[in-house]
Design a protein around this motif. Structure first.
Motif, PDB file in Angstrom:
ATOM      1  N   GLU A 163      12.327  52.964  44.337  1.00 51.33           N
ATOM      2  CA  GLU A 163      12.561  52.728  42.919  1.00 51.33           C
ATOM      3  C   GLU A 163      14.058  52.713  42.628  1.00 51.33           C
ATOM      4  O   GLU A 163      14.818  53.534  43.136  1.00 51.33           O
ATOM      5  CB  GLU A 163      11.877  53.795  42.077  1.00 51.33           C
ATOM      6  CG  GLU A 163      11.851  53.452  40.600  1.00 51.33           C
ATOM      7  CD  GLU A 163      10.743  54.178  39.869  1.00 51.33           C
ATOM      8  OE1 GLU A 163      10.761  54.157  38.630  1.00 51.33           O
ATOM      9  OE2 GLU A 163       9.868  54.745  40.532  1.00 51.33           O
ATOM     10  N   VAL A 164      14.455  51.751  41.828  1.00 50.27           N
ATOM     11  CA  VAL A 164      15.861  51.628  41.442  1.00 50.27           C
ATOM     12  C   VAL A 164      16.200  52.740  40.455  1.00 50.27           C
ATOM     13  O   VAL A 164      15.473  52.976  39.495  1.00 50.27           O
ATOM     14  CB  VAL A 164      16.132  50.251  40.802  1.00 50.27           C
ATOM     15  CG1 VAL A 164      17.572  50.156  40.301  1.00 50.27           C
ATOM     16  CG2 VAL A 164      15.847  49.140  41.808  1.00 50.27           C
ATOM     17  N   LYS A 165      17.310  53.432  40.681  1.00 53.76           N
ATOM     18  CA  LYS A 165      17.704  54.543  39.834  1.00 53.76           C
ATOM     19  C   LYS A 165      18.354  54.058  38.541  1.00 53.76           C
ATOM     20  O   LYS A 165      18.875  52.949  38.467  1.00 53.76           O
ATOM     21  CB  LYS A 165      18.677  55.454  40.581  1.00 53.76           C
ATOM     22  CG  LYS A 165      18.095  56.102  41.827  1.00 53.76           C
ATOM     23  CD  LYS A 165      19.145  56.951  42.520  1.00 53.76           C
ATOM     24  CE  LYS A 165      18.598  57.577  43.789  1.00 53.76           C
ATOM     25  NZ  LYS A 165      19.644  58.361  44.491  1.00 53.76           N
ATOM     26  N   ASN A 166      18.330  54.917  37.543  1.00 58.11           N
ATOM     27  CA  ASN A 166      18.968  54.608  36.262  1.00 58.11           C
ATOM     28  C   ASN A 166      20.448  54.290  36.442  1.00 58.11           C
ATOM     29  O   ASN A 166      20.990  53.395  35.790  1.00 58.11           O
ATOM     30  CB  ASN A 166      18.784  55.788  35.304  1.00 58.11           C
ATOM     31  CG  ASN A 166      19.489  55.583  33.988  1.00 58.11           C
ATOM     32  OD1 ASN A 166      20.668  55.895  33.852  1.00 58.11           O
ATOM     33  ND2 ASN A 166      18.780  55.061  33.004  1.00 58.11           N
ATOM     34  N   SER A 167      21.107  55.006  37.338  1.00 58.70           N
ATOM     35  CA  SER A 167      22.543  54.812  37.559  1.00 58.70           C
ATOM     36  C   SER A 167      22.862  53.495  38.251  1.00 58.70           C
ATOM     37  O   SER A 167      24.021  53.069  38.283  1.00 58.70           O
ATOM     38  CB  SER A 167      23.103  55.970  38.395  1.00 58.70           C
ATOM     39  OG  SER A 167      22.429  56.075  39.638  1.00 58.70           O
ATOM     40  N   ASP A 168      21.836  52.825  38.803  1.00 59.24           N
ATOM     41  CA  ASP A 168      22.033  51.546  39.492  1.00 59.24           C
ATOM     42  C   ASP A 168      21.943  50.352  38.543  1.00 59.24           C
ATOM     43  O   ASP A 168      22.172  49.219  38.958  1.00 59.24           O
ATOM     44  CB  ASP A 168      20.981  51.365  40.593  1.00 59.24           C
ATOM     45  CG  ASP A 168      21.106  52.413  41.681  1.00 59.24           C
ATOM     46  OD1 ASP A 168      22.225  52.913  41.895  1.00 59.24           O
ATOM     47  OD2 ASP A 168      20.086  52.738  42.314  1.00 59.24           O
ATOM     48  N   VAL A 169      21.587  50.616  37.294  1.00 56.64           N
ATOM     49  CA  VAL A 169      21.298  49.532  36.347  1.00 56.64           C
ATOM     50  C   VAL A 169      22.329  49.493  35.214  1.00 56.64           C
ATOM     51  O   VAL A 169      22.704  50.531  34.667  1.00 56.64           O
ATOM     52  CB  VAL A 169      19.882  49.699  35.742  1.00 56.64           C
ATOM     53  CG1 VAL A 169      19.568  48.573  34.761  1.00 56.64           C
ATOM     54  CG2 VAL A 169      18.843  49.748  36.855  1.00 56.64           C
ATOM     55  N   MET A 170      22.795  48.286  34.890  1.00 55.75           N
ATOM     56  CA  MET A 170      23.627  48.063  33.702  1.00 55.75           C
ATOM     57  C   MET A 170      22.783  47.337  32.664  1.00 55.75           C
ATOM     58  O   MET A 170      22.205  46.290  32.964  1.00 55.75           O
ATOM     59  CB  MET A 170      24.849  47.195  34.038  1.00 55.75           C
ATOM     60  CG  MET A 170      25.967  47.901  34.769  1.00 55.75           C
ATOM     61  SD  MET A 170      27.338  46.766  35.171  1.00 55.75           S
ATOM     62  CE  MET A 170      27.884  46.267  33.523  1.00 55.75           C
ATOM     63  N   ILE A 171      22.698  47.872  31.451  1.00 59.62           N
ATOM     64  CA  ILE A 171      21.927  47.242  30.388  1.00 59.62           C
ATOM     65  C   ILE A 171      22.862  46.910  29.228  1.00 59.62           C
ATOM     66  O   ILE A 171      23.578  47.786  28.734  1.00 59.62           O
ATOM     67  CB  ILE A 171      20.785  48.152  29.908  1.00 59.62           C
ATOM     68  CG1 ILE A 171      19.830  48.451  31.068  1.00 59.62           C
ATOM     69  CG2 ILE A 171      20.031  47.503  28.759  1.00 59.62           C
ATOM     70  CD1 ILE A 171      18.695  49.379  30.705  1.00 59.62           C
ATOM     71  N   VAL A 172      22.843  45.648  28.799  1.00 63.53           N
ATOM     72  CA  VAL A 172      23.718  45.198  27.718  1.00 63.53           C
ATOM     73  C   VAL A 172      22.864  44.725  26.552  1.00 63.53           C
ATOM     74  O   VAL A 172      22.133  43.733  26.663  1.00 63.53           O
ATOM     75  CB  VAL A 172      24.648  44.059  28.181  1.00 63.53           C
ATOM     76  CG1 VAL A 172      25.535  43.593  27.034  1.00 63.53           C
ATOM     77  CG2 VAL A 172      25.498  44.513  29.369  1.00 63.53           C
ATOM     78  N   THR A 173      22.925  45.438  25.447  1.00 66.42           N
ATOM     79  CA  THR A 173      22.194  45.051  24.237  1.00 66.42           C
ATOM     80  C   THR A 173      23.131  44.479  23.177  1.00 66.42           C
ATOM     81  O   THR A 173      22.729  43.634  22.373  1.00 66.42           O
ATOM     82  CB  THR A 173      21.452  46.263  23.644  1.00 66.42           C
ATOM     83  OG1 THR A 173      22.390  47.320  23.412  1.00 66.42           O
ATOM     84  CG2 THR A 173      20.386  46.764  24.602  1.00 66.42           C
ATOM     85  N   ASP A 174      24.375  44.948  23.158  1.00 64.78           N
ATOM     86  CA  ASP A 174      25.371  44.479  22.191  1.00 64.78           C
ATOM     87  C   ASP A 174      26.505  43.827  22.965  1.00 64.78           C
ATOM     88  O   ASP A 174      27.379  44.503  23.510  1.00 64.78           O
ATOM     89  CB  ASP A 174      25.895  45.665  21.375  1.00 64.78           C
ATOM     90  CG  ASP A 174      26.960  45.255  20.354  1.00 64.78           C
ATOM     91  OD1 ASP A 174      27.196  44.035  20.184  1.00 64.78           O
ATOM     92  OD2 ASP A 174      27.576  46.151  19.749  1.00 64.78           O
TER      93      ASP A 174
END
Length: 218
Positions: free
Chosen positions: A53-64
């Protein structure tokens, strides 16, 4: 890499510039919430081909998009660590920096001894040197398209990040800009996922309809 959404049985493979469109607003809102608070405990799952499972720290999320700070503390920390690793592959340069840093420390420590107060100090690290120089990303973007490209370029060089996710970004782009961004992502061979409510005729995408049925449009 694959992503499995709540209420959808079939996982979706994430490739270079994968687009997933939700026609159901409730489902879209739920997925965005799951991504925003993404963790191993959530029902939304992102995992690699070996089922890790991919960790939270491995993901970049851009909403704005326009409000996203590419020089945020967390991003700069990753950049500084990458720079330090880069120096580790150049032992001569690293040794030179350490020697100069040691000389500066010796000079300052001598002045501390001359002071009437009982002063103490720590050895300065390479990471602290990089930070003290004010190293940061030069930002020149003033449009949504330029800012998205800028964010992707930053993500490209963050070795610890495995996935970049944009939320509802197509609403701010023309069709030509979207195709250009998808082509650029394909060239750099990085995992980027777009979660959208707007479908385009000239862009390949997965559609999850009001009945939570998954289909692919090419």
């Amino acid at each position: 890499m694959k992503i499995r959404f709540p209420m959808i049985d079939e996982p979706i493979e994430i490739q270079n510039g994968t687009v997933i469109v939700f026609s159901n607003k409730y489902m879209f809102t739920r997925v965005v919430r799951e991504l925003y608070f993404y963790s191993e405990e959530r029902s939304l799952k992102i995992y690699e081909k070996d089922f890790r499972e991919v960790k939270n720290s491995d993901v970049m999320i851009v909403t704005d998009i326009l409000g996203y700070d590419v020089n945020s503390k967390n991003v700069l920390k990753l950049i500084y660590e990458d720079l330090e690793n880069q120096l580790n592959s150049k032992p001569e340069v690293k040794t030179m920096i350490e020697n100069l840093s040691s000389t500066i420390t010796d000079l300052i420590s001598y002045e501390l001894l001359e002071n009437e107060l009982d002063l103490e100090y720590d050895e300065i690290t390479i990471l602290e040197l990089i930070e003290s120089l004010g190293v940061k990303i030069e930002t020149l973007s003033d449009t949504f398209y330029e800012k998205i490209v800028e964010i992707i370029q930053v993500y490209k060089y963050l070795s610890r990040k495995k996935l970049l996710i944009f939320i509802n970004s197509f609403a701010f782009l023309s069709e030509n800009e979207i195709k250009s961004i998808i082509e650029y992502i394909s060239l750099i061979n990085k995992k980027v996922l777009f979660i959208e409510t707007l479908a385009l005729d000239d862009v390949n995408y997965y559609l999850i309809d009001d009945d939570f049925y998954l289909s692919r449009h090419e």
